[in-house]
Design a protein around this motif. Structure first.
Motif, PDB file in Angstrom:
ATOM      1  N   LYS A   1       0.800  -1.202   0.033  1.00  0.00           N
ATOM      2  CA  LYS A   1      -0.150  -0.115  -0.162  1.00  0.00           C
ATOM      3  C   LYS A   1       0.748   1.174  -0.002  1.00  0.00           C
ATOM      4  N   LEU A   2       2.145   1.220   0.149  1.00  0.00           N
ATOM      5  CA  LEU A   2       3.107   2.374   0.016  1.00  0.00           C
ATOM      6  C   LEU A   2       2.975   2.949  -1.278  1.00  0.00           C
ATOM      7  N   GLU A   3       2.549   2.002  -2.194  1.00  0.00           N
ATOM      8  CA  GLU A   3       2.799   2.468  -3.724  1.00  0.00           C
ATOM      9  C   GLU A   3       2.083   3.764  -3.987  1.00  0.00           C
ATOM     10  N   SER A   4       0.958   4.095  -3.294  1.00  0.00           N
ATOM     11  CA  SER A   4       0.261   5.485  -3.900  1.00  0.00           C
ATOM     12  C   SER A   4       0.697   6.486  -3.109  1.00  0.00           C
ATOM     13  N   LYS A   5       1.997   6.562  -2.281  1.00  0.00           N
ATOM     14  CA  LYS A   5       2.378   7.442  -1.334  1.00  0.00           C
ATOM     15  C   LYS A   5       3.382   8.295  -1.991  1.00  0.00           C
TER      16      LYS A   5
END
Lengths: 465, 96, 368
Positions: free
Chosen positions: C292-296
């Motif tokens: 979920k880090l990818e969109s940060k």
């Protein structure tokens, strides 16, 4: 990596358009990369939508952009809009972001035309919603014909007078203009007035704006002790007038301006050498006469190099393109003579304006210790001064001690203020104090975008374009 | 409060801010459409509770909003699209 | 006016300030000389881990020294926070090392077993599979095989650690001078005379803690410090709601909420430029661990140079030819800060490095 283009031009404001058109006409293979959805930059913002000319209030100079826009569009120059450059590597590769992906591309030459932005004006209450920059007001007007009635303009400089003029012409009510320019600067600017006369038409135009403004709204000159009122949002502004009387004006829309400065985040992060300009009170990339930076093959054109206005930006773009053309053996230096004369003419007005509206550091360093300097990280003036008291060797150590400049905007709004406070407290020159060590990515990219990084080649074009 | 002069752009686009239905003009940025609707509180902040747009050219990061699936978007740089769901950007809502 | 001190410490990074703080607390008159703003500073690129697990598996003295510092850290932190009123954002409930494949997992287990056997059970750790590790690190990616957890580990804000040591040092009447570069060191047998480009300073004892600068400074007092730079790059995201309870060697959440992602190991000399291909790899690995880090968004990146000896372990030395001169080089300035401010400072003040530090001498590299 292979050079895919002769030149990559970063930015498509006046300097970018002029660089790319000149280079294209010399037969060079040009790519223009720009963050915005349309060409024009900040000066000719939304020119494509205003071609019908029914926005007369924006003035003749703005509509001149129409001609350039049409030439650019009909040329068919490769133009990637909504694409941001977040790094130029040591090997002169350009890293960009587009459509949620990132790529690296290489060219023989790079021309950075990142333009300028407004210097921060951190007076008491400047972080309250309702307080914006004058450039913001102008952007809303140019792009969407949006404006606010009963607003107050605060500060000084050509962009402020132009915007107020456009606001009034468009039919918005301006409650007051609080002019912070200083009378003594008028005397200091006299020697620069005579060369400026070459651009008599522009001087005359400026006077016309000021005359029109005085006629149509209340102008208070040489105001001081500015303080924006309000708890959660701007409700008014309190000032001391030149006759020492204080005045309170109710308003919910306040526009601040203290001149514009080159957008040096990318040039600094690229490792180009910069020097301090006391005249313009900002950093300038150190450039050769033809606009080449301290890194061979990387050029800077337009206001990104030094503030010079739209005409100088257009000419500097041509000079850069001709110099690159010469290196690629597409032209001879002779063709430059006319351009150089033009450049001298275009540059001759700026020193006069620089001195006339020279920055008063009162408006760069808050007088209130609790006022926020770094908006991103909520760092106030006294926190910065307390860190300085420990003994710090410059902006980088200061940043690590109090977080000023560590946020999203990467110091674009607080950098000059922090630098000035250190210079004042440590009794140093501004160039000795230096600036933040800036690092890529100069524009935010997501982890996913970064993870997608690929070398760009013509056959992979579909993925990212 | 901000208002729009009459010009050639007409088409109205519907979007939602904190659940409230608002309209924008074709090509208008989120920040502009919100300012015209009297919405001036954008990103949450410890000082002044909220911040609103300051520069409108993508420099200051004060106009951050959460737009559909995208969190923390510079709303002065993004054009309104039909039925967009827009919310104030709050760190407490911004998690993994 | 003669500028004379009990100690002159060359280098105002984490090591110099830790020792300076320790000595000034003992009532010694200390001067720290630091270089210019633009010089390369390892302390400003530190990831902020207080880390024990895996360290010194093949160098038991280092494992002991690291464990000792980790034990001292809690009290040390409290003292610093009380004195400086700066919140260091410490969390010392444990730390994680994530393994992405079988091989990494097995290597890890082997290394930690070895460490535990040296430590006679003083070092504790657990190997966890994906399911159990997910409980400690919610949102863990499915590609992760598992990892190790050790309760000795933790993290702290490395920048505020430097600031609080700096502030504590000044409170104890220490003197800090920046923009000074040492050009010459002379010794009379009982005192040192330090010449800089601007001034001259005197002291009875001298400590060299100038990071990579020790390489050329140490020979001035008859020592050798064969250190070289190893570049590490770090990415920092925007602030997020508190999510990660435990730090790991690849990512940790700071007290402000940003996720720090690092770090690379690049042996390319004194170069601190950002390499887009390497940060792209760091980003790929981070997504595997926490998808979920990818969109940060990444707000900033930086790179710094670790001060690395040939075997990667610290060098502690005192000069035979110039009594009173010490030289210290290491890259774990945060983990070892507590031991440096306490034990090491006392040893230096007594004039002799403790027995447990003897194996760290540069002479270990000179054995043929």
């Amino acid at each position: 990596m292979k050079d895919i283009f002769d030149i990559i031009v970063i930015g498509s404001g006046p300097a970018g358009i002029s660089t790319s058109l000149t280079a294209y006409e010399l037969g060079l293979n040009v790519l223009v990369i720009d963050e915005q959805s349309q060409v024009g930059g900040q000066i000719y913002k939304s020119i494509a939508e205003n071609l019908d000319g029914n926005k007369g209030f924006l003035g003749k100079d703005y509509l001149k952009g129409k001609h350039l826009y049409e030439r650019f569009i009909s040329s068919g120059i490769e133009h990637w809009s909504e694409t941001s450059v977040w790094q130029i590597t040591e090997n002169k590769e350009v890293c960009f972001k587009r459509n949620g992906l990132t790529g690296i591309i290489k060219s023989k030459f790079i021309v950075i035309c990142g333009g300028a932005y407004e210097r921060a004006m951190p007076i008491t209450g400047w972080t309250l919603p309702g307080v914006m920059s004058v450039g913001a007001a102008q952007t809303l007007l140019k792009s969407f014909s949006v404006g606010a009635d009963n607003c107050v303009f605060v500060g000084c400089g050509p962009l402020l007078y132009l915007t107020v003029y456009q606001y009034l012409k468009a039919g918005f009510k301006v409650k007051a203009v609080l002019d912070t320019s200083r009378l003594k600067q008028l005397y200091f600017s006299i020697p620069y007035f005579f060369p400026a006369l070459i651009n008599f038409n522009l001087l005359w135009q400026g006077l016309r704006w000021i005359k029109y403004i005085s006629k149509h709204t209340k102008v208070y000159k040489r105001v001081k002790n500015l303080s924006i009122l309000g708890k959660e949002k701007a409700q008014g502004i309190e000032i001391t007038l030149s006759n020492e009387e204080s005045l309170k004006i109710d308003t919910q829309n306040i526009f601040l301006h203290q001149g514009i400065i080159p957008n040096t985040n990318l040039t600094m992060a690229t490792g180009i050498k910069h020097h301090w300009s006391q005249f313009q009170y900002c950093w300038h990339p150190t450039l050769s006469l033809t606009g080449e930076s301290s890194i061979n093959g990387i050029y800077v054109a337009g206001d990104n190099g030094a503030i010079g206005g739209v005409n100088a930006s257009l000419t500097s773009g041509r000079i850069v393109a001709l110099d690159i053309g010469k290196k690629l053996k597409k032209t001879t230096s002779f063709s430059k003579l006319f351009v150089w004369l033009q450049f001298l003419k275009d540059k001759s007005l700026q020193p006069f304006l620089d001195i006339l509206f020279q920055l008063d550091t009162k408006f760069l360093v808050p007088n209130n210790n609790n006022e926020i300097v770094c908006r991103c990280e909520n760092v106030n003036k006294s926190e910065i001064e307390n860190s300085i008291k420990l003994g710090i060797s410059g902006l980088n150590q200061l940043k690590s001690y109090c977080r000023a400049g560590m946020g999203n905007c990467q110091g674009r709004l607080c950098g000059l203020t922090v630098q000035t406070i250190i210079a004042l407290r440590q009794n140093k020159n501004l160039d000795e104090v230096g600036y933040f060590r800036l690092r890529p990515p100069t524009k935010p990219i997501t982890i996913k975008e970064l993870s997608s990084l690929e070398e760009y080649s013509m056959d992979k074009k579909q993925n990212i374009l | 409060m901000f208002r729009k002069l009459k010009d050639s752009r007409k088409k109205e686009i519907v979007f939602f801010f904190e659940g409230k239905k608002l309209t924008a003009f074709d090509g208008e940025t989120i920040a502009s459409a919100l300012l015209r609707s009297g919405e001036i509180f954008f990103r949450e902040s410890k000082i002044n509770n909220y911040r609103g747009p300051y520069c409108m050219i993508g420099i200051c990061f004060e106009c951050l909003l959460d737009v559909d699936e995208m969190q923390s978007v510079q709303s002065c740089q993004v054009t309104v699209k039909n039925n967009m769901q827009v919310k104030r950007h709050k760190v407490s809502n911004f998690s993994l | 006016m003669i500028k004379s001190y009990d100690y002159i410490i060359v280098g105002g990074g984490l090591i110099g300030f830790s020792i300076g703080y320790g000595l000034s607390r003992l009532g010694r008159k200390c001067l720290i000389l630091d270089a210019h703003n633009n010089s390369i500073k390892a302390a400003r690129g530190n990831f902020g881990l207080i880390w024990v697990q895996g360290k010194g598996a093949d160098f038991p003295s280092y494992a002991d020294w690291t464990l000792r510092s980790s034990e001292l850290w809690t009290d040390f932190c409290k003292e610093l926070e009380d004195e400086s009123k700066i919140n260091l954002g410490i969390q010392k409930d444990g730390g994680i090392e994530v393994c992405l494949n079988e091989e990494e997992y097995n290597d890890r287990k082997h290394k930690l077993d070895l460490l535990r056997s040296h430590q006679n059970g003083k070092f504790e750790y657990q190997m966890l599979d994906n399911k159990d590790l997910s409980k400690l690190m919610p949102g863990l990616g499915s590609e992760v095989i598992g990892g190790s957890f050790s309760s000795h580990d933790g993290h702290v804000n490395p920048l505020y650690l430097t600031k609080s040591l700096h502030s504590g040092f000044l409170k104890n009447n220490g003197t800090f001078i920046y923009d000074e570069e040492v050009s010459e060191i002379e010794s009379s047998g009982t005192s040192f005379s330090i010449k800089t480009k601007i001034d001259r300073y005197y002291s009875s004892k001298l400590i060299l803690s100038a990071g990579l600068g020790n390489k050329h400074l140490a020979p001035m007092v008859g020592l050798e410090q064969s250190v070289k730079p190893i570049k590490g790059q770090i990415l920092v995201t925007q602030k997020l709601d508190k999510h990660l309870k435990y730090p790991s060697t690849l990512l940790r959440q700071t007290q402000e909420g940003s996720i720090m992602i690092g770090d690379s190991y690049e042996d390319i000399g004194e170069n601190i430029s950002t390499d887009p291909k390497i940060i792209s790899k760091i980003a790929k690995r981070a997504i595997k661990i926490l998808p979920k880090l990818e969109s940060k968004q990444i707000v900033r990146s930086w790179s710094a140079l670790r001060v690395m000896s040939p075997d990667g372990y610290p060098i502690y030395d005192q000069s035979e030819t110039h009594p009173g001169a010490f030289a210290i080089s290491c890259h774990s300035g945060v983990t070892l800060a507590a031991a440096h401010a306490n034990d090491l400072s006392k040893y230096i003040d007594d004039g002799r490095l403790g027995n447990e530090l003897i194996p760290f001498s540069q002479s270990r590299f000179n054995v043929s």
